[in-house]
Design a protein around this motif. Structure first.
Motif, PDB file in Angstrom:
ATOM      1  N   LEU A   1       0.820  -1.219   0.000  1.00 17.49           N
ATOM      2  CA  LEU A   1       0.000   0.000   0.000  1.00 17.49           C
ATOM      3  C   LEU A   1       0.851   1.265   0.000  1.00 17.49           C
ATOM      4  N   GLN A   2       2.183   1.093   0.006  1.00 19.29           N
ATOM      5  CA  GLN A   2       3.098   2.244   0.020  1.00 19.29           C
ATOM      6  C   GLN A   2       2.743   3.196   1.178  1.00 19.29           C
ATOM      7  N   CYS A   3       2.595   2.628   2.359  1.00 20.54           N
ATOM      8  CA  CYS A   3       2.178   3.410   3.539  1.00 20.54           C
ATOM      9  C   CYS A   3       3.173   4.542   3.808  1.00 20.54           C
ATOM     10  N   LYS A   4       2.630   5.716   4.083  1.00 19.01           N
ATOM     11  CA  LYS A   4       3.481   6.895   4.334  1.00 19.01           C
ATOM     12  C   LYS A   4       4.407   6.661   5.535  1.00 19.01           C
TER      13      LYS A   4
ATOM     14  N   ALA B   1       5.245   3.767   6.808  1.00 15.98           N
ATOM     15  CA  ALA B   1       5.992   2.514   6.577  1.00 15.98           C
ATOM     16  C   ALA B   1       6.346   1.766   7.861  1.00 15.98           C
ATOM     17  N   PRO B   2       5.366   1.208   8.565  1.00 12.37           N
ATOM     18  CA  PRO B   2       5.673   0.489   9.805  1.00 12.37           C
ATOM     19  C   PRO B   2       6.592  -0.722   9.584  1.00 12.37           C
ATOM     20  N   CYS B   3       6.589  -1.251   8.364  1.00 13.32           N
ATOM     21  CA  CYS B   3       7.444  -2.408   8.055  1.00 13.32           C
ATOM     22  C   CYS B   3       8.917  -2.082   8.290  1.00 13.32           C
TER      23      CYS B   3
ATOM     24  N   ASP C   1      14.694   0.393   3.284  1.00  6.07           N
ATOM     25  CA  ASP C   1      13.575   1.226   2.812  1.00  6.07           C
ATOM     26  C   ASP C   1      12.632   0.317   2.010  1.00  6.07           C
ATOM     27  N   ILE C   2      11.773  -0.373   2.731  1.00  5.29           N
ATOM     28  CA  ILE C   2      10.941  -1.431   2.139  1.00  5.29           C
ATOM     29  C   ILE C   2       9.966  -0.893   1.084  1.00  5.29           C
ATOM     30  N   PRO C   3       9.157   0.148   1.388  1.00  2.00           N
ATOM     31  CA  PRO C   3       8.239   0.597   0.333  1.00  2.00           C
ATOM     32  C   PRO C   3       8.973   1.028  -0.940  1.00  2.00           C
ATOM     33  N   ALA C   4      10.153   1.630  -0.799  1.00  2.00           N
ATOM     34  CA  ALA C   4      10.879   2.107  -1.985  1.00  2.00           C
ATOM     35  C   ALA C   4      11.357   0.929  -2.839  1.00  2.00           C
ATOM     36  N   PHE C   5      11.912  -0.121  -2.189  1.00  2.00           N
ATOM     37  CA  PHE C   5      12.417  -1.219  -3.031  1.00  2.00           C
ATOM     38  C   PHE C   5      11.258  -2.022  -3.621  1.00  2.00           C
ATOM     39  N   ILE C   6      10.129  -2.066  -2.887  1.00  2.00           N
ATOM     40  CA  ILE C   6       8.971  -2.803  -3.418  1.00  2.00           C
ATOM     41  C   ILE C   6       8.350  -2.037  -4.585  1.00  2.00           C
ATOM     42  N   ASN C   7       8.319  -0.717  -4.469  1.00  2.00           N
ATOM     43  CA  ASN C   7       7.765   0.099  -5.553  1.00  2.00           C
ATOM     44  C   ASN C   7       8.573  -0.121  -6.833  1.00  2.00           C
TER      45      ASN C   7
ATOM     46  N   LEU D   1       5.638  -8.570  10.415  1.00  2.00           N
ATOM     47  CA  LEU D   1       4.827  -8.473  11.642  1.00  2.00           C
ATOM     48  C   LEU D   1       4.151  -7.109  11.763  1.00  2.00           C
ATOM     49  N   THR D   2       4.836  -6.087  11.249  1.00  2.00           N
ATOM     50  CA  THR D   2       4.311  -4.721  11.407  1.00  2.00           C
ATOM     51  C   THR D   2       3.633  -4.209  10.133  1.00  2.00           C
ATOM     52  N   CYS D   3       3.507  -5.063   9.123  1.00  2.00           N
ATOM     53  CA  CYS D   3       2.948  -4.627   7.828  1.00  2.00           C
ATOM     54  C   CYS D   3       1.442  -4.343   7.954  1.00  2.00           C
ATOM     55  N   THR D   4       1.025  -3.211   7.371  1.00  4.97           N
ATOM     56  CA  THR D   4      -0.374  -2.776   7.433  1.00  4.97           C
ATOM     57  C   THR D   4      -1.334  -3.806   6.826  1.00  4.97           C
ATOM     58  N   VAL D   5      -0.915  -4.448   5.747  1.00  3.22           N
ATOM     59  CA  VAL D   5      -1.801  -5.408   5.071  1.00  3.22           C
ATOM     60  C   VAL D   5      -2.093  -6.596   5.994  1.00  3.22           C
ATOM     61  N   GLY D   6      -1.053  -7.110   6.626  1.00  2.00           N
ATOM     62  CA  GLY D   6      -1.230  -8.230   7.560  1.00  2.00           C
ATOM     63  C   GLY D   6      -2.094  -7.824   8.736  1.00  2.00           C
TER      64      GLY D   6
ATOM     65  N   SER E   1       0.538 -10.669   5.264  1.00  2.00           N
ATOM     66  CA  SER E   1       1.257  -9.415   5.008  1.00  2.00           C
ATOM     67  C   SER E   1       1.891  -9.483   3.629  1.00  2.00           C
ATOM     68  N   VAL E   2       2.349  -8.325   3.140  1.00  4.20           N
ATOM     69  CA  VAL E   2       3.114  -8.332   1.885  1.00  4.20           C
ATOM     70  C   VAL E   2       4.333  -9.239   2.115  1.00  4.20           C
ATOM     71  N   GLN E   3       4.633 -10.087   1.160  1.00  6.57           N
ATOM     72  CA  GLN E   3       5.717 -11.074   1.317  1.00  6.57           C
ATOM     73  C   GLN E   3       7.062 -10.392   1.004  1.00  6.57           C
ATOM     74  N   ILE E   4       7.492  -9.574   1.953  1.00  4.57           N
ATOM     75  CA  ILE E   4       8.639  -8.681   1.745  1.00  4.57           C
ATOM     76  C   ILE E   4       9.920  -9.463   1.411  1.00  4.57           C
ATOM     77  N   GLY E   5      10.186 -10.506   2.183  1.00  4.31           N
ATOM     78  CA  GLY E   5      11.414 -11.287   1.972  1.00  4.31           C
ATOM     79  C   GLY E   5      11.429 -11.979   0.620  1.00  4.31           C
TER      80      GLY E   5
HETATM   81 FE1  SF4 Z   1       2.805  -0.690   4.138  1.00  6.74          FE
HETATM   82 FE2  SF4 Z   1       3.278  -3.337   4.324  1.00  6.74          FE
HETATM   83 FE3  SF4 Z   1       3.935  -1.954   2.111  1.00  6.74          FE
HETATM   84 FE4  SF4 Z   1       5.288  -1.619   4.353  1.00  6.74          FE
HETATM   85  S1  SF4 Z   1       5.160  -3.483   3.139  1.00  6.74           S
HETATM   86  S2  SF4 Z   1       4.613  -0.012   3.005  1.00  6.74           S
HETATM   87  S3  SF4 Z   1       3.669  -1.752   5.893  1.00  6.74           S
HETATM   88  S4  SF4 Z   1       1.882  -2.305   2.936  1.00  6.74           S
END
Ligand code: SF4
Ligand code: FAD
Ligand code: SF4
Length: 494
Positions: free
Chosen positions: A71-74, A76-78, A87-93, A129-134, A143-147
């Protein structure tokens, strides 16, 4: 046994839906409708007979879809959940847009070993654990599968020969020694060499990489991935000396007093296996998980034809414990040829410290879980070989200091499981060699080296971090400690 969906099916599903979504115009509500991308994996019936990697990695369509779920949260609790604050939202974007080079460059600003962390980080208790989606789904696994996204872009970089050798600052004329080539030592070496110091890593084993090479099995973390990371360090000018045990081959103090090092970083890990202290632990056929996994990973002992240290052949194996080490030992035993492997754990599945994904994979491979059970005695025959274990059943009582419900033994519930090998996998304590050979080095009651917030030990110009300080922890925490100590050493060498 849990049901397995084939890699081809998963890839086909992603290919069918990818064109429905355009990352740049999706609303948060639309993002929430994108299905979570499962990790394709080898068929359990096939993989239980081979050592190749189980998780196969996302396809390009999958990584983009998964990245679009973010969700590209402002706020970014992740990022707060990641010990090295990637910088998780930036690399995911960047990944969602297919800009994989940009994506990996963003990760590498904070982490030098993303192909490893993307595979083994306990993400569900960190960034996910801290991702908004989860949180919105009330399920951390959704949650977004960040790893998994991190793994994809790191693999993309390696497989497309895009790894850049980082620039090294002008020679400072200062020498730094690093004890141990695990993730903590490698991270410190990277940062210290980048700053222009002459860096030498001393490693006790004949191979580099620490637990990522001798502990975590090939089927979870292929060793070529660690080798490539080490090659980068060598190309940067880091020297590595193997088969060299600091404390025995050379005293710690001699590195400074006689060999001219200006500082030392100790990253010697937690390599001393814990045992249960029950009767029969000295019988033939009882292995610490450390020994079992090291023989298998480093000496290729599973290769019964060629290995010079072949492993004990067994049909029925019991593994004691419920963490990642226990899962690795159980799944290795299965691949080595055991027909029946029991994981014996005295609490329930909910309290197990192992990663959810590893437990899921173990179940798919046919590992039997005996929950609320603990061994009380290992029994053997007249030749001193293991024949069975006596176990006791437990029930859960009140929570203990860790917040987990305390297992309480049920009187008279003793029963026997016949086995021919068992592997206590209760984790590790600090490696005692340096403590035993360096009187000035302060350690706590568990043998872990005591450091201040800068990572400095009780000895001048000597720093420490990773598992030797934290106790058995995680790859990413060990890396974070290496980075912290390197910054402190850079400061004193200015
Ligand atoms: Fe938000 Fe989760 Fe994306 Fe982080 S990974 S920006 S917490 S939706
Ligand atoms: P290590 O990786 O232990 O490296 C220390 C190195 O120092 C070793 O190579 C050792 O040989 C060397 N050494 C020791 N003494 C000396 C000496 N005197 N002189 C020279 N060299 C020396 N973490 C996760 O995040 N995810 C997982 O899935 C996971 N699974 C695990 C599975 C197993 C089986 C084990 C044992 C651990 C697992 N961990 C996992 C934990 C993780 O691997 C460790 O926290 C991490 O490797 C610690 O890094 P380190 O650099 O501090 O030490
Ligand atoms: Fe998550 Fe680990 Fe990557 Fe940090 S390094 S973002 S905790 S997977």
């Amino acid at each position: 046994m849990e049901q397995h969906i084939s890699a081809e099916e998963i890839a086909a599903q992603a290919a069918t839906i990818i064109n429905q979504y355009n990352h740049e115009s999706l609303t948060p509500k639309e993002r929430r409708t994108i299905p979570l991308q499962e990790m394709p994996a080898q068929d359990p019936q096939v993989r239980r007979n081979n050592m190749e990697e189980v998780a196969l990695g996302y396809t390009e369509n999958q990584v983009k879809l998964e990245a679009m779920r973010c969700l590209q949260c402002k706020n970014a609790p992740c990022i707060k959940g990641c010990p090295v604050a990637i910088d998780i939202p930036a690399f995911i974007n960047a990944a969602a847009l297919g800009n994989f080079k940009e994506s990996i460059n963003i990760i590498k600003e904070s982490s030098s070993l993303p192909a490893i962390c993307g595979r083994v980080c306990p993400q569900e208790s960190q960034c996910m654990l801290t991702c908004t989606v989860g949180k919105a789904e009330k399920d951390v696994m959704k949650s977004v599968q960040i790893g998994r996204i991190e793994r994809y872009v790191a693999d993309w970089e390696r497989e497309n020969n895009q790894i850049n050798i980082p620039e090294v600052a002008a020679d400072t004329g200062k020498k730094v020694a690093i004890v141990g080539s695990g993730p903590s030592g490698l991270t410190a070496a990277f940062d210290l060499r980048k700053a222009g110091h002459d860096v030498t890593i001393y490693e006790a084993f004949h191979k580099n990489g620490g637990v990522t090479v001798y502990g975590i099995p090939e089927f979870r973390l292929p060793k070529t991935i660690v080798e490539v990371e080490i090659e980068t360090l060598v190309k940067m000018g880091v020297k590595i000396i193997t088969n060299f045990m600091v404390g025995k081959t050379r005293k710690l103090k001699d590195l400074i007093e006689k060999d001219g090092f200006d500082a030392i970083y100790i990253a010697a890990g937690a390599g001393l296996p814990k045992f249960m202290g029950i009767e029969g632990e000295n019988l033939v056929g009882v292995f610490s998980a450390n020994e079992y996994l090291t023989r298998s990973n480093l000496m290729k002992a599973y290769d019964f034809e060629k290995a010079r240290t072949p492993i004990y052949k067994s049909k029925k194996v019991a593994v004691f414990g419920g963490g990642n080490v226990a899962m690795d030992a159980a799944r290795t035993a299965k691949r080595i040829g055991a027909e029946e492997v029991h994981v014996i754990y005295r609490r329930t599945e909910k309290e197990m410290p192992a990663r959810v994904e590893e437990v899921h994979h173990a179940k798919e491979e046919g590992i039997i879980f005996d929950f609320l059970t603990s061994p009380v005695k290992i029994l053997g025959d007249e030749k001193g070989r293991v024949t069975s274990i006596e176990c006791l059943k437990f029930e859960l009582g009140e929570p203990d200091d860790s917040g987990r419900r305390r297992p309480v033994p049920i009187k008279g519930s003793e029963f026997i499981i016949e086995i021919d090998a068992c592997i206590p996998s209760l984790g590790n304590n600090a490696n005692p060699v340096l403590k035993n050979t360096t009187a000035e080095l302060e350690v706590n009651k568990w043998g872990n080296i005591v450091v201040d917030e800068k990572g400095k030990t009780s000895m001048d110009r000597i720093y420490a971090g990773g598992d030797i300080v934290l106790g058995a922890a995680t790859v990413i925490l060990a890396m974070g400690e290496g980075r912290n100590a390197a910054a402190s050493i850079n400061e004193i060498l200015k």
